[in-house]
Design an enzyme around this catalytic site. Structure first.
Site, PDB file in Angstrom:
ATOM      1  N   GLY A  70     -80.212   3.286 -47.213  1.00 53.31           N
ATOM      2  CA  GLY A  70     -80.005   2.065 -46.416  1.00 53.31           C
ATOM      3  C   GLY A  70     -79.222   1.020 -47.204  1.00 53.31           C
ATOM      4  O   GLY A  70     -79.449   0.851 -48.398  1.00 53.31           O
ATOM      5  N   ARG A 115     -77.069   8.874 -45.611  1.00 53.48           N
ATOM      6  CA  ARG A 115     -78.143   9.721 -46.145  1.00 53.48           C
ATOM      7  C   ARG A 115     -77.629  11.147 -45.974  1.00 53.48           C
ATOM      8  O   ARG A 115     -77.569  11.659 -44.867  1.00 53.48           O
ATOM      9  CB  ARG A 115     -79.444   9.496 -45.375  1.00 53.48           C
ATOM     10  CG  ARG A 115     -79.978   8.078 -45.552  1.00 53.48           C
ATOM     11  CD  ARG A 115     -81.343   7.898 -44.907  1.00 53.48           C
ATOM     12  NE  ARG A 115     -81.903   6.599 -45.252  1.00 53.48           N
ATOM     13  CZ  ARG A 115     -81.787   5.496 -44.514  1.00 53.48           C
ATOM     14  NH1 ARG A 115     -81.137   5.544 -43.379  1.00 53.48           N
ATOM     15  NH2 ARG A 115     -82.322   4.356 -44.898  1.00 53.48           N
ATOM     16  N   ASP A 156     -85.340   5.324 -53.523  1.00 52.60           N
ATOM     17  CA  ASP A 156     -85.975   6.452 -54.215  1.00 52.60           C
ATOM     18  C   ASP A 156     -85.437   7.815 -53.768  1.00 52.60           C
ATOM     19  O   ASP A 156     -85.340   8.742 -54.574  1.00 52.60           O
ATOM     20  CB  ASP A 156     -87.505   6.382 -54.136  1.00 52.60           C
ATOM     21  CG  ASP A 156     -88.021   6.340 -52.717  1.00 52.60           C
ATOM     22  OD1 ASP A 156     -87.213   6.146 -51.780  1.00 52.60           O
ATOM     23  OD2 ASP A 156     -89.234   6.506 -52.539  1.00 52.60           O
ATOM     24  N   THR A 215     -82.309  -1.429 -52.562  1.00 54.65           N
ATOM     25  CA  THR A 215     -83.064  -1.227 -51.308  1.00 54.65           C
ATOM     26  C   THR A 215     -83.812  -2.502 -50.956  1.00 54.65           C
ATOM     27  O   THR A 215     -84.357  -3.153 -51.858  1.00 54.65           O
ATOM     28  CB  THR A 215     -84.069  -0.063 -51.409  1.00 54.65           C
ATOM     29  OG1 THR A 215     -84.992  -0.145 -50.314  1.00 54.65           O
ATOM     30  CG2 THR A 215     -84.876  -0.068 -52.691  1.00 54.65           C
ATOM     31  N   ASP A 219     -86.506  -2.597 -49.507  1.00 54.25           N
ATOM     32  CA  ASP A 219     -87.941  -2.306 -49.416  1.00 54.25           C
ATOM     33  C   ASP A 219     -88.756  -2.606 -50.682  1.00 54.25           C
ATOM     34  O   ASP A 219     -89.972  -2.700 -50.630  1.00 54.25           O
ATOM     35  CB  ASP A 219     -88.162  -0.834 -49.042  1.00 54.25           C
ATOM     36  CG  ASP A 219     -87.788  -0.553 -47.599  1.00 54.25           C
ATOM     37  OD1 ASP A 219     -87.665  -1.520 -46.821  1.00 54.25           O
ATOM     38  OD2 ASP A 219     -87.609   0.630 -47.248  1.00 54.25           O
ATOM     39  N   ASP A 239     -89.656  -0.723 -53.059  1.00 50.90           N
ATOM     40  CA  ASP A 239     -90.749   0.251 -53.190  1.00 50.90           C
ATOM     41  C   ASP A 239     -90.534   1.204 -54.361  1.00 50.90           C
ATOM     42  O   ASP A 239     -90.939   2.358 -54.307  1.00 50.90           O
ATOM     43  CB  ASP A 239     -90.890   1.048 -51.883  1.00 50.90           C
ATOM     44  CG  ASP A 239     -89.593   1.717 -51.469  1.00 50.90           C
ATOM     45  OD1 ASP A 239     -88.541   1.386 -52.032  1.00 50.90           O
ATOM     46  OD2 ASP A 239     -89.637   2.582 -50.572  1.00 50.90           O
ATOM     47  N   ARG A 287     -90.815   1.104 -43.781  1.00 52.99           N
ATOM     48  CA  ARG A 287     -91.380   2.321 -43.203  1.00 52.99           C
ATOM     49  C   ARG A 287     -92.550   2.814 -44.040  1.00 52.99           C
ATOM     50  O   ARG A 287     -93.560   3.250 -43.515  1.00 52.99           O
ATOM     51  CB  ARG A 287     -90.282   3.389 -43.131  1.00 52.99           C
ATOM     52  CG  ARG A 287     -90.592   4.570 -42.284  1.00 52.99           C
ATOM     53  CD  ARG A 287     -89.391   5.449 -42.092  1.00 52.99           C
ATOM     54  NE  ARG A 287     -88.477   5.414 -43.219  1.00 52.99           N
ATOM     55  CZ  ARG A 287     -87.181   5.655 -43.147  1.00 52.99           C
ATOM     56  NH1 ARG A 287     -86.635   5.932 -42.003  1.00 52.99           N
ATOM     57  NH2 ARG A 287     -86.424   5.622 -44.220  1.00 52.99           N
TER      58      ARG A 287
HETATM   59  O1  F6P Z   1     -83.651   0.472 -46.206  1.00 47.92           O
HETATM   60  C1  F6P Z   1     -84.947   0.947 -45.959  1.00 47.92           C
HETATM   61  C2  F6P Z   1     -85.312   0.690 -44.551  1.00 47.92           C
HETATM   62  O2  F6P Z   1     -85.087  -0.650 -44.347  1.00 47.92           O
HETATM   63  C3  F6P Z   1     -86.718   1.021 -44.088  1.00 47.92           C
HETATM   64  O3  F6P Z   1     -87.645   0.028 -44.280  1.00 47.92           O
HETATM   65  C4  F6P Z   1     -86.475   1.355 -42.641  1.00 47.92           C
HETATM   66  O4  F6P Z   1     -87.467   2.100 -42.068  1.00 47.92           O
HETATM   67  C5  F6P Z   1     -85.206   2.093 -42.724  1.00 47.92           C
HETATM   68  O5  F6P Z   1     -84.475   1.456 -43.727  1.00 47.92           O
HETATM   69  C6  F6P Z   1     -84.427   2.204 -41.459  1.00 47.92           C
HETATM   70  O6  F6P Z   1     -83.155   2.639 -41.768  1.00 47.92           O
HETATM   71  P1  F6P Z   1     -82.105   3.247 -40.777  1.00 47.92           P
HETATM   72  O7  F6P Z   1     -82.171   2.471 -39.529  1.00 47.92           O
HETATM   73  O8  F6P Z   1     -80.817   3.083 -41.512  1.00 47.92           O
HETATM   74  O9  F6P Z   1     -82.459   4.680 -40.599  1.00 47.92           O
END
Ligand code: F6P
Length: 327
Positions: free
Chosen positions: A15, A76, A107, A130, A132, A134, A176
């Protein structure tokens, strides 16, 4: 003797996060300062597999420090998680003479880097990009501060409406698997409850509290929910509360991807610049296959193999703070 790194590739993966551009800029300019050739790899590992790689100059990163998103784009990449994909990537890199990689991502991206660096002789440096936050081994990740501030600004606005109408608002923030955005933004906006994936929620207790507040005519309440909480987000939490407390005027607001975009905060630009600089310094010092984080405002290095195994842990004290301050 470790081989000297002279040509580096830089990519952003997973992301996007505000500050990634500032980080790319730092990697490119520090690399050039040390006489290295620097290559930009487009769309994360996808560009490595598909040979979408180009030489970068100091000017290639002009006027990007303040921009959100990532000029290298991101993805990704499923192919990179296959041995064939990684072999192709290796051939593409060696074809250009690239002998060092900087990976800016979360990660999942580090897991890819760890596998690749175990299989092939191209050292990798991971940088935490990120929203997040995390990742263990760093106090902050690039993008987190901006994302939280975006959430806080939005929640403050929502509070005005909650107050004007005497409503209960359930606000969903990103995360998430991690509750840091929810926790930081929830505490900072005075939320009554914060629901995160790392903790079980006592929904009965929340309903009891709301019923008691209803009795006292305190109808303005904010509940911040991380998207990955045990109920699966704000909509479901709202449904339960509405069923149990039909008198409550409940509204849901899902903040979504606005948290990922926008101009990075000063803090994110600063840590991104320091981390990007530090990644290149790692190559110069022969410190290979590490993840560069920041702990107590100092650079902190964790072997990639270890970094992928650990998770940040939410402290009990933070949960206690939420409870006491909301009472
Ligand atoms: O970057 C991480 C994150 O923000 C998560 O918290 C979220 O679930 C996810 O990305 C959603 O990403 P995408 O919409 O790009 O699949």
């Amino acid at each position: 003797m470790k081989k000297r790194v002279t040509k580096i590739g830089v990519l952003t993966s997973g992301g996007d996060a505000p500050g990634m551009n500032a980080c790319i800029r730092a990697v490119v300019r520090t690399g050039i300062y040390h006489g290295m050739d620097v290559f930009g790899i487009m769309r994360g590992y996808t560009g490595m597999v598909e040979n979408d790689i180009f030489k970068m100059e100091s000017r290639s990163v002009a006027n990007i420090i303040q921009r959100g998103g990532t000029v290298l784009k991101t993805s990704r990449c499923k192919d990179f998680f296959t041995p064939e994909g990684r072999k192709k990537a290796y051939e593409n890199l060696t074809g250009l003479g690239i002998n060092g990689l900087v990976i800016i991502g979360g990660d999942g991206s580090f897991r890819g880097a760890q596998t690749f660096s175990n299989e092939y002789d191209i050292p990798c440096i991971g940088l935490p990009g990120t929203i997040d936050k995390d990742i263990a081994g760093t106090d902050f990740t690039i993008g987190f501060d901006t994302a939280v501030n975006t959430a806080v600004e939005a929640i403050d606005k929502i509070r005005d409406t909650a107050d004007a109408h005497d409503r209960l608002f359930i606000i969903e923030v990103m995360g998430r698997d991690a509750g840091y955005i929810a926790l930081h933004s929830g505490i900072s906006t005075g939320a009554e409850n914060i629901l995160i994936p790392e903790r079980k929620t006592d929904i009965e207790e929340i309903i009891k509290q709301l019923a008691e507040k209803e009795r006292r005519h305190k109808l303005v309440n904010l509940i911040v929910v991380a998207e990955g909480d045990e109920f699966g987000g704000a909509d479901y939490v709202a449904k339960i509360i509405k069923e149990r407390l039909p008198m409550q005027e409940v509204r849901v607001c899902i903040l979504g991807h606005i948290q990922r975009g926008g101009s990075p905060s000063c803090f994110d630009r600063l840590i991104a610049s320091r981390m990007g600089y530090s990644a290149v310094e790692c190559f110069m010092e022969g410190r290979y296959n590490v993840f560069v984080g920041m702990v107590n405002n100092r650079m902190h290095f964790t072997p990639l193999n270890e970094a992928v195994k650990k998770k940040q842990r939410i402290s009990e004290e933070w949960m206690k703070i939420v409870k006491i301050l909301a009472s």
